[in-house]
Design a protein around this motif. Structure first.
Motif, PDB file in Angstrom:
ATOM      1  N   PRO A  30      -2.677  54.230  69.710  1.00 11.16           N
ATOM      2  CA  PRO A  30      -3.359  52.987  69.376  1.00 11.16           C
ATOM      3  C   PRO A  30      -2.711  52.367  68.136  1.00 11.16           C
ATOM      4  CG  PRO A  30      -4.726  54.889  68.882  1.00 11.16           C
ATOM      5  CD  PRO A  30      -3.530  55.401  69.583  1.00 11.16           C
ATOM      6  N   GLY A  31      -2.258  51.133  68.270  1.00  6.42           N
ATOM      7  CA  GLY A  31      -1.626  50.484  67.125  1.00  6.42           C
ATOM      8  C   GLY A  31      -0.144  50.786  67.003  1.00  6.42           C
ATOM      9  N   LYS A  34       2.490  48.658  71.382  1.00  8.61           N
ATOM     10  CA  LYS A  34       2.711  48.474  72.839  1.00  8.61           C
ATOM     11  C   LYS A  34       2.596  46.996  73.210  1.00  8.61           C
ATOM     12  CE  LYS A  34      -0.733  51.236  73.915  1.00  8.61           C
ATOM     13  NZ  LYS A  34      -1.184  51.577  72.584  1.00  8.61           N
ATOM     14  N   SER A  52      -4.141  47.766  80.271  1.00 13.51           N
ATOM     15  CA  SER A  52      -5.368  48.393  80.794  1.00 13.51           C
ATOM     16  C   SER A  52      -6.536  48.100  79.852  1.00 13.51           C
ATOM     17  CB  SER A  52      -5.162  49.899  80.959  1.00 13.51           C
ATOM     18  OG  SER A  52      -4.496  50.449  79.842  1.00 13.51           O
ATOM     19  N   GLY A  53      -6.267  48.112  78.570  1.00 13.75           N
ATOM     20  CA  GLY A  53      -7.327  47.822  77.594  1.00 13.75           C
ATOM     21  C   GLY A  53      -7.839  46.399  77.752  1.00 13.75           C
ATOM     22  N   ARG A  57     -11.513  45.147  78.638  1.00  9.59           N
ATOM     23  CA  ARG A  57     -12.264  44.245  77.756  1.00  9.59           C
ATOM     24  C   ARG A  57     -12.706  42.992  78.503  1.00  9.59           C
ATOM     25  NH1 ARG A  57      -9.034  46.861  74.077  1.00  9.59           N
ATOM     26  NH2 ARG A  57      -7.171  45.682  74.593  1.00  9.59           N
ATOM     27  N   GLU A  78     -13.576  56.570  73.474  1.00 12.08           N
ATOM     28  CA  GLU A  78     -13.395  57.572  74.539  1.00 12.08           C
ATOM     29  C   GLU A  78     -12.711  56.947  75.763  1.00 12.08           C
ATOM     30  OE1 GLU A  78     -17.473  59.872  73.097  1.00 12.08           O
ATOM     31  OE2 GLU A  78     -17.410  58.903  75.076  1.00 12.08           O
ATOM     32  N   LEU A  79     -12.342  57.809  76.725  1.00  4.60           N
ATOM     33  CA  LEU A  79     -11.666  57.314  77.933  1.00  4.60           C
ATOM     34  C   LEU A  79     -12.704  56.914  78.978  1.00  4.60           C
ATOM     35  CD1 LEU A  79      -8.602  59.710  78.450  1.00  4.60           C
ATOM     36  CD2 LEU A  79      -8.699  57.490  77.305  1.00  4.60           C
ATOM     37  N   VAL A  80     -12.441  55.825  79.661  1.00  4.66           N
ATOM     38  CA  VAL A  80     -13.330  55.379  80.749  1.00  4.66           C
ATOM     39  C   VAL A  80     -12.967  56.173  82.012  1.00  4.66           C
ATOM     40  CG1 VAL A  80     -13.427  53.071  79.713  1.00  4.66           C
ATOM     41  CG2 VAL A  80     -11.837  53.537  81.593  1.00  4.66           C
ATOM     42  N   GLY A 107      -0.658  50.951  78.233  1.00  9.01           N
ATOM     43  CA  GLY A 107      -1.824  51.748  77.831  1.00  9.01           C
ATOM     44  C   GLY A 107      -2.336  52.637  78.955  1.00  9.01           C
ATOM     45  N   TYR A 108      -1.478  52.830  79.941  1.00  8.52           N
ATOM     46  CA  TYR A 108      -1.823  53.699  81.081  1.00  8.52           C
ATOM     47  C   TYR A 108      -0.530  54.338  81.557  1.00  8.52           C
ATOM     48  CZ  TYR A 108      -3.763  55.296  85.513  1.00  8.52           C
ATOM     49  OH  TYR A 108      -4.202  56.079  86.560  1.00  8.52           O
ATOM     50  N   ARG A 110      -3.183  57.535  80.422  1.00 10.50           N
ATOM     51  CA  ARG A 110      -3.624  58.154  79.177  1.00 10.50           C
ATOM     52  C   ARG A 110      -3.794  59.655  79.318  1.00 10.50           C
ATOM     53  NH1 ARG A 110      -4.892  53.355  76.993  1.00 10.50           N
ATOM     54  NH2 ARG A 110      -5.136  53.404  74.759  1.00 10.50           N
ATOM     55  N   GLN A 114      -4.119  60.840  85.281  1.00  7.16           N
ATOM     56  CA  GLN A 114      -4.117  59.399  85.551  1.00  7.16           C
ATOM     57  C   GLN A 114      -2.754  58.983  86.146  1.00  7.16           C
ATOM     58  OE1 GLN A 114      -5.206  56.793  82.321  1.00  7.16           O
ATOM     59  NE2 GLN A 114      -7.291  57.580  82.193  1.00  7.16           N
ATOM     60  N   ARG A 145      -5.235  44.845  61.851  1.00  6.06           N
ATOM     61  CA  ARG A 145      -5.572  44.055  63.036  1.00  6.06           C
ATOM     62  C   ARG A 145      -7.085  43.880  63.142  1.00  6.06           C
ATOM     63  NH1 ARG A 145      -4.099  46.387  68.864  1.00  6.06           N
ATOM     64  NH2 ARG A 145      -6.100  47.434  68.580  1.00  6.06           N
ATOM     65  N   ARG A 151     -12.293  43.426  67.675  1.00  3.56           N
ATOM     66  CA  ARG A 151     -12.509  44.535  68.619  1.00  3.56           C
ATOM     67  C   ARG A 151     -13.478  45.545  68.035  1.00  3.56           C
ATOM     68  NH1 ARG A 151      -6.997  46.630  71.450  1.00  3.56           N
ATOM     69  NH2 ARG A 151      -8.236  48.555  71.349  1.00  3.56           N
ATOM     70  N   ARG A 162      -9.637  57.569  68.461  1.00  3.70           N
ATOM     71  CA  ARG A 162      -8.637  57.158  69.459  1.00  3.70           C
ATOM     72  C   ARG A 162      -7.320  57.878  69.223  1.00  3.70           C
ATOM     73  NH1 ARG A 162      -8.973  51.038  68.251  1.00  3.70           N
ATOM     74  NH2 ARG A 162      -7.158  50.816  69.572  1.00  3.70           N
TER      75      ARG A 162
HETATM   76  N1  DCP Z   1      -6.132  53.864  80.758  1.00  6.66           N
HETATM   77  C1  DCP Z   1      -7.045  53.537  79.834  1.00  6.66           C
HETATM   78  C2  DCP Z   1      -6.838  52.450  78.953  1.00  6.66           C
HETATM   79  C3  DCP Z   1      -7.789  52.162  77.977  1.00  6.66           C
HETATM   80  N2  DCP Z   1      -8.905  52.920  77.926  1.00  6.66           N
HETATM   81  C4  DCP Z   1      -9.960  52.662  76.932  1.00  6.66           C
HETATM   82  C5  DCP Z   1      -9.777  53.608  75.762  1.00  6.66           C
HETATM   83  C6  DCP Z   1      -9.047  52.752  74.735  1.00  6.66           C
HETATM   84  O1  DCP Z   1      -9.322  53.133  73.401  1.00  6.66           O
HETATM   85  C7  DCP Z   1      -9.633  51.385  75.015  1.00  6.66           C
HETATM   86  C8  DCP Z   1      -8.702  50.285  74.582  1.00  6.66           C
HETATM   87  O2  DCP Z   1      -7.448  50.489  75.247  1.00  6.66           O
HETATM   88  P1  DCP Z   1      -6.151  49.752  74.595  1.00  6.66           P
HETATM   89  O3  DCP Z   1      -4.973  50.194  75.367  1.00  6.66           O
HETATM   90  O4  DCP Z   1      -6.414  48.297  74.412  1.00  6.66           O
HETATM   91  O5  DCP Z   1      -6.205  50.340  73.174  1.00  6.66           O
HETATM   92  P2  DCP Z   1      -5.260  51.373  72.497  1.00  6.66           P
HETATM   93  O6  DCP Z   1      -6.148  52.463  72.053  1.00  6.66           O
HETATM   94  O7  DCP Z   1      -4.073  51.741  73.291  1.00  6.66           O
HETATM   95  O8  DCP Z   1      -4.800  50.593  71.280  1.00  6.66           O
HETATM   96  P3  DCP Z   1      -4.155  49.179  71.280  1.00  6.66           P
HETATM   97  O9  DCP Z   1      -4.947  48.080  71.745  1.00  6.66           O
HETATM   98  O10 DCP Z   1      -3.946  49.062  69.877  1.00  6.66           O
HETATM   99  O11 DCP Z   1      -3.032  49.314  72.251  1.00  6.66           O
HETATM  100  O12 DCP Z   1      -9.832  51.343  76.449  1.00  6.66           O
HETATM  101  C9  DCP Z   1      -9.102  53.978  78.804  1.00  6.66           C
HETATM  102  O13 DCP Z   1     -10.138  54.671  78.715  1.00  6.66           O
HETATM  103  N3  DCP Z   1      -8.173  54.271  79.753  1.00  6.66           N
END
Ligand code: DCP
Ligand code: GDP
Ligand code: MG
Length: 206
Positions: A30-31, A34, A52-53, A57, A78-80, A107-108, A110, A114, A145, A151, A162
């Motif tokens: 995260p951060g 990407k 994916s995020g 959202r 957490e992960l969805v 972001g996929y 994770r 998956q 950010r 967010r 995260r």
């Molecule tokens: N395959 C995924 C992608 C995202 N998420 C969930 C967990 C993440 O914390 C949240 C946000 O995803 P982002 O990819 O936007 O966030 P990142 O944690 O990767 O950080 P960033 O936005 O800074 O990329 O959505 C998830 O569960 N499974």
């Protein structure tokens, strides 16, 4: 019997539309940067960027029942559920299949499972771009950010969760695909344009 064949037919048709698409996984903490690099790839190569995020959202923003459940999970960092995010990515890919030059899946995966599910339902990636930055750099960037992103998960406590989850669940993804020889690591500690130079080299070599 006819109905069953028809369903199988549709299923095959749908996956054929995206089975041979060029697919790049963009994986990093995260951060790590990407999203920043994906925007530059879109501008230069015309790829379709699916974050994916952002897809999650958007579902949260729709106010749907499913969105409410996702929000509760995401704000804890957490992960969805795997099927939820995978189906969203698949639907988004199918919607763009006829016009896309290729897909940046940001972001996929994770977790390794998956990645395996993605390959069963959609197709194999040709490249995994590993956007690598130090933990303290990611925290610093996300705190910055968080001042403007609005967010729910860009706050110190959730960022730490995260990050932990990234090291525990997502770094094994890199090792899994390194075994396939398709990982290209970019040093995201560098200035954005230098990082993009490394990204371009990896894509030009495809
Ligand atoms: N395959 C995924 C992608 C995202 N998420 C969930 C967990 C993440 O914390 C949240 C946000 O995803 P982002 O990819 O936007 O966030 P990142 O944690 O990767 O950080 P960033 O936005 O800074 O990329 O959505 C998830 O569960 N499974
Ligand atoms: N200094 C610096 N900041 C960056 C770099 N890449 C991204 N950022 C910033 O770090 C934050 C997170 O970047 P983002 O692309 O959203 O990362 P993601 O969380 O991995 O998608 C954003 O505020 C970016 O402006 C970089 O290479 N250098
Ligand atoms: Mg992002």
């Amino acid at each position: 019997m006819h109905f069953k064949i028809c369903c199988v037919g549709v299923g095959v048709f749908v996956s054929d539309k995206i089975k041979d698409a060029k697919i790049i996984f963009v994986v990093g903490g995260p951060g790590s940067g990407k999203g920043t690099q994906c925007e530059k790839v879109v501008a230069k190569y015309g790829y379709t960027h699916l974050s994916s995020g952002d897809l999650l959202r958007a579902e949260v923003g729709s106010g749907s029942e499913r969105g409410k459940q996702l929000q509760a999970i995401m704000q804890k960092g957490e992960l969805v559920p795997l099927d939820t995010v995978l189906d969203m990515i698949k639907d988004a890919m199918i919607a763009k299949a006829d016009v896309s030059k290729g897909f940046l899946i940001d972001g996929y995966p994770r977790e390794v499972k998956q990645g395996e599910e993605f390959e069963k339902k959609i197709g194999k990636p040709c490249l995994l771009l590993y956007v690598d930055a130090r933990g303290e750099t990611m925290v610093k960037r996300l705190m910055k950010r968080g001042e403007t992103s609005g967010r729910a998960d860009d706050n110190e406590e959730t960022i730490k969760k995260r990050l932990d989850l990234y090291y525990k669940a997502t770094e094994p993804v890199i090792a899994f695909y390194e075994g396939r020889g398709i990982v290209r690591k970019v040093d995201s500690e560098l200035p954005v344009d230098e990082v993009f130079g490394q990204v371009s080299k990896a894509i030009d070599a495809l």
